[in-house]
Design a protein around this motif. Sequence first.
Motif, PDB file in Angstrom:
ATOM      1  N   GLN A 103      -1.428  -3.156  -2.303  1.00 12.54           N
ATOM      2  CA  GLN A 103      -1.239  -3.330  -4.435  1.00 12.54           C
ATOM      3  C   GLN A 103       0.436  -3.389  -5.024  1.00 12.54           C
ATOM      4  OE1 GLN A 103      -3.081   1.221  -6.061  1.00 12.54           O
ATOM      5  NE2 GLN A 103      -1.911   0.748  -7.793  1.00 12.54           N
ATOM      6  N   LEU A 104       0.743  -2.772  -4.297  1.00 11.00           N
ATOM      7  CA  LEU A 104       2.787  -2.720  -4.237  1.00 11.00           C
ATOM      8  C   LEU A 104       3.372  -4.071  -4.387  1.00 11.00           C
ATOM      9  CD1 LEU A 104       4.613   0.347  -2.809  1.00 11.00           C
ATOM     10  CD2 LEU A 104       3.868  -0.374  -4.911  1.00 11.00           C
ATOM     11  N   ARG A 105       2.525  -5.136  -2.867  1.00 12.89           N
ATOM     12  CA  ARG A 105       2.906  -6.368  -2.959  1.00 12.89           C
ATOM     13  C   ARG A 105       2.043  -7.843  -4.369  1.00 12.89           C
ATOM     14  NH1 ARG A 105       1.612  -5.640   3.006  1.00 12.89           N
ATOM     15  NH2 ARG A 105      -0.324  -5.754   2.565  1.00 12.89           N
ATOM     16  N   GLY A 106       0.970  -7.026  -4.503  1.00 13.15           N
ATOM     17  CA  GLY A 106       0.573  -7.488  -6.049  1.00 13.15           C
ATOM     18  C   GLY A 106       1.476  -7.010  -7.358  1.00 13.15           C
ATOM     19  N   GLU A 107       2.421  -6.579  -7.325  1.00  7.28           N
ATOM     20  CA  GLU A 107       3.357  -6.414  -8.100  1.00  7.28           C
ATOM     21  C   GLU A 107       4.445  -6.710  -7.919  1.00  7.28           C
ATOM     22  OE1 GLU A 107       2.910  -1.690  -8.721  1.00  7.28           O
ATOM     23  OE2 GLU A 107       1.162  -1.677  -9.179  1.00  7.28           O
ATOM     24  N   GLY A 108       4.655  -7.166  -6.943  1.00  8.13           N
ATOM     25  CA  GLY A 108       5.612  -7.634  -6.316  1.00  8.13           C
ATOM     26  C   GLY A 108       7.045  -7.211  -5.646  1.00  8.13           C
ATOM     27  N   ALA A 109       6.421  -6.328  -5.400  1.00  5.33           N
ATOM     28  CA  ALA A 109       7.281  -5.539  -3.666  1.00  5.33           C
ATOM     29  C   ALA A 109       7.134  -5.698  -2.697  1.00  5.33           C
ATOM     30  CB  ALA A 109       7.035  -4.488  -4.107  1.00  5.33           C
ATOM     31  N   GLU A 110       7.915  -5.774  -1.411  1.00  6.36           N
ATOM     32  CA  GLU A 110       8.150  -5.754  -0.774  1.00  6.36           C
ATOM     33  C   GLU A 110       7.778  -4.423   0.011  1.00  6.36           C
ATOM     34  OE1 GLU A 110      10.672  -7.542   2.919  1.00  6.36           O
ATOM     35  OE2 GLU A 110      11.878  -7.286   0.704  1.00  6.36           O
ATOM     36  N   ALA A 111       6.258  -4.725   0.915  1.00  6.46           N
ATOM     37  CA  ALA A 111       5.694  -3.180   1.324  1.00  6.46           C
ATOM     38  C   ALA A 111       5.038  -3.487   2.279  1.00  6.46           C
ATOM     39  CB  ALA A 111       4.788  -2.644   0.204  1.00  6.46           C
ATOM     40  N   PHE A 112       5.354  -2.464   2.958  1.00  6.05           N
ATOM     41  CA  PHE A 112       4.369  -2.951   4.864  1.00  6.05           C
ATOM     42  C   PHE A 112       4.149  -1.587   4.869  1.00  6.05           C
ATOM     43  CE2 PHE A 112       8.512  -5.624   4.467  1.00  6.05           C
ATOM     44  CZ  PHE A 112       8.023  -6.220   4.691  1.00  6.05           C
ATOM     45  N   PHE A 113       2.773  -1.196   5.279  1.00  4.85           N
ATOM     46  CA  PHE A 113       1.336  -0.055   6.365  1.00  4.85           C
ATOM     47  C   PHE A 113       2.107  -0.691   7.328  1.00  4.85           C
ATOM     48  CE2 PHE A 113      -2.060   1.312   8.902  1.00  4.85           C
ATOM     49  CZ  PHE A 113      -1.620   2.849   7.831  1.00  4.85           C
ATOM     50  N   GLN A 114       2.570   0.643   7.814  1.00  9.56           N
ATOM     51  CA  GLN A 114       2.359   1.002   9.630  1.00  9.56           C
ATOM     52  C   GLN A 114       2.048   2.078   9.701  1.00  9.56           C
ATOM     53  OE1 GLN A 114       5.328  -0.928  12.156  1.00  9.56           O
ATOM     54  NE2 GLN A 114       4.325  -2.511  10.624  1.00  9.56           N
ATOM     55  N   HIS A 115       0.486   1.958  10.861  1.00  8.69           N
ATOM     56  CA  HIS A 115       0.042   3.018  11.064  1.00  8.69           C
ATOM     57  C   HIS A 115       0.912   4.154  11.920  1.00  8.69           C
ATOM     58  CE1 HIS A 115      -3.267   5.578  13.003  1.00  8.69           C
ATOM     59  NE2 HIS A 115      -2.175   5.380  13.934  1.00  8.69           N
ATOM     60  N   CYS A 116       1.079   5.374  11.178  1.00  8.52           N
ATOM     61  CA  CYS A 116       2.984   6.072  12.328  1.00  8.52           C
ATOM     62  C   CYS A 116       1.854   7.552  12.268  1.00  8.52           C
ATOM     63  CB  CYS A 116       3.612   5.956  11.752  1.00  8.52           C
ATOM     64  SG  CYS A 116       5.019   6.971  12.867  1.00  8.52           S
ATOM     65  N   ASP A 117       1.277   8.562  13.672  1.00  6.41           N
ATOM     66  CA  ASP A 117       1.238   9.604  13.374  1.00  6.41           C
ATOM     67  C   ASP A 117       2.719   9.986  13.780  1.00  6.41           C
ATOM     68  OD1 ASP A 117       0.525  11.846  14.180  1.00  6.41           O
ATOM     69  OD2 ASP A 117      -0.940  11.619  15.744  1.00  6.41           O
ATOM     70  N   VAL A 118       3.114  11.099  12.849  1.00  3.47           N
ATOM     71  CA  VAL A 118       3.700  11.500  13.196  1.00  3.47           C
ATOM     72  C   VAL A 118       4.254  12.107  13.954  1.00  3.47           C
ATOM     73  CG1 VAL A 118       4.893  10.654  10.620  1.00  3.47           C
ATOM     74  CG2 VAL A 118       4.023  13.223  11.428  1.00  3.47           C
ATOM     75  N   GLY A 119       3.327  12.596  14.109  1.00  2.38           N
ATOM     76  CA  GLY A 119       2.989  13.467  15.300  1.00  2.38           C
ATOM     77  C   GLY A 119       4.038  13.330  17.038  1.00  2.38           C
ATOM     78  N   GLN A 124       5.704   6.869  17.705  1.00  2.00           N
ATOM     79  CA  GLN A 124       5.610   6.053  16.857  1.00  2.00           C
ATOM     80  C   GLN A 124       6.529   5.801  15.178  1.00  2.00           C
ATOM     81  OE1 GLN A 124       1.478   6.379  15.565  1.00  2.00           O
ATOM     82  NE2 GLN A 124       1.136   6.600  17.765  1.00  2.00           N
ATOM     83  N   LEU A 125       7.629   6.586  15.084  1.00  2.00           N
ATOM     84  CA  LEU A 125       8.586   6.349  14.187  1.00  2.00           C
ATOM     85  C   LEU A 125       9.576   6.181  14.588  1.00  2.00           C
ATOM     86  CD1 LEU A 125       8.155  10.597  13.878  1.00  2.00           C
ATOM     87  CD2 LEU A 125       8.121   8.698  11.907  1.00  2.00           C
ATOM     88  N   GLU A 126       9.692   5.990  15.866  1.00  2.00           N
ATOM     89  CA  GLU A 126      11.294   4.947  16.568  1.00  2.00           C
ATOM     90  C   GLU A 126      10.376   3.490  16.165  1.00  2.00           C
ATOM     91  OE1 GLU A 126      12.829   7.712  19.986  1.00  2.00           O
ATOM     92  OE2 GLU A 126      11.073   6.520  20.178  1.00  2.00           O
ATOM     93  N   ALA A 127       9.504   3.066  16.459  1.00  2.00           N
ATOM     94  CA  ALA A 127       8.419   2.397  15.824  1.00  2.00           C
ATOM     95  C   ALA A 127       8.570   1.718  14.312  1.00  2.00           C
ATOM     96  CB  ALA A 127       7.038   1.408  16.431  1.00  2.00           C
ATOM     97  N   CYS A 128       8.454   2.825  13.725  1.00  2.00           N
ATOM     98  CA  CYS A 128       8.489   1.760  12.006  1.00  2.00           C
ATOM     99  C   CYS A 128      10.169   1.742  11.918  1.00  2.00           C
ATOM    100  CB  CYS A 128       8.500   3.357  11.886  1.00  2.00           C
ATOM    101  SG  CYS A 128       6.433   3.631  11.433  1.00  2.00           S
ATOM    102  N   VAL A 129      10.571   2.355  12.618  1.00  2.00           N
ATOM    103  CA  VAL A 129      12.473   2.231  12.007  1.00  2.00           C
ATOM    104  C   VAL A 129      12.695   1.566  13.349  1.00  2.00           C
ATOM    105  CG1 VAL A 129      14.927   2.864  12.796  1.00  2.00           C
ATOM    106  CG2 VAL A 129      12.855   4.270  12.147  1.00  2.00           C
TER     107      VAL A 129
END
Length: 255
Positions: free
Chosen positions: A42-58, A62-67
């Motif tokens: 939806q955000l990309r449709g509005e022109g934004a630079e947006a990515f989904f990353q699967h991340c279990d914060v536990g 997985q957080l390091e991979a996001c960074v």
Amino acid sequence: MAIVTGAASGIGAATVQRLASEGAAVIIADINDEAGAEVASQLRGEGAEAFFQHCDVGELDQLEACVAFAGSECGGLDIMMNNAFWSSGGWVHEIDPAGWERSIQIMLTAVFYGCRAAIPAMLERGRGSIVNTASIEAFGGEMQASPYATAKAGVVNFTRNVAIEYGRKGIRANAICPGIVATPLAEAFNAASTRTPEELGNLHAIGRIIRPDEIAAVVAFLCSEDASAVTGHAMTIDGGLTAHINLSGRPPYEG
Ligand SMILES: NC(=O)c1ccc[n+]([C@@H]2O[C@H](COP(=O)([O-])OP(=O)(O)OC[C@H]3O[C@@H](n4cnc5c(N)ncnc54)[C@H](O)[C@@H]3O)[C@@H](O)[C@H]2O)c1
């Protein structure tokens, strides 16, 4: 660029929308793949630079991979918002210890993990803003919600520690402490409450519960240059709920 955990829904989703509207690239980090991908699309449709990353914060890795993704794909990390939610509850003498452990893992240890992952990248850049989502329940108990209230109190003081350790390195860290915000979490809370939605709204000085975009606006401020002197703060955003002791029972001015 901003990473927001728990951004597939509620406050997190409103925050990525707000930050994207101000020109930030955003990573929606969540375990809900379908809803997270939908927010990003939806955000990309509005022109934004947006990515989904699967991340279990536990999981720290997985957080390091996001960074790492923020560094390699989006030019580096400016904002880290640790916001994901999962909690058990119940009377203290009946809480399943595994549920207690998971609650602390997702709401408190994961906030440490998010900072543990983000801070090295921010130190490299010499700047960064961290926002950790606490709650007004950081400042008082709530019936059958001890894992939640305990984790959120921890988030507030942990955030102060991050602020004092890294302030001279250009990194600011603040906690936000919302009242009742209209999200799926609050819907579940309201369904379990003995109060009607109207009564819950009336607990707030503004006479209603809070919209997610009202929380997002404060996060955007905290991450902006306008908040360059704000760090180590626990920002209450509760429509005046905790301002009211209400011993007299007198109603507010209606005119
Ligand atoms: N809604 C309120 O009234 C309210 C009040 C005070 C504080 N808060 C806090 O605001 C934050 C966001 O809450 P919300 O109301 O938007 O809730 P929400 O239920 O709408 O969103 C929570 C998100 O966290 C994600 N999540 C759950 N476990 C995860 C995990 N292990 N890893 C990554 N993501 C995970 C969910 O998939 C969901 O997208 C929470 O920290 C909550 O405690 C909410």
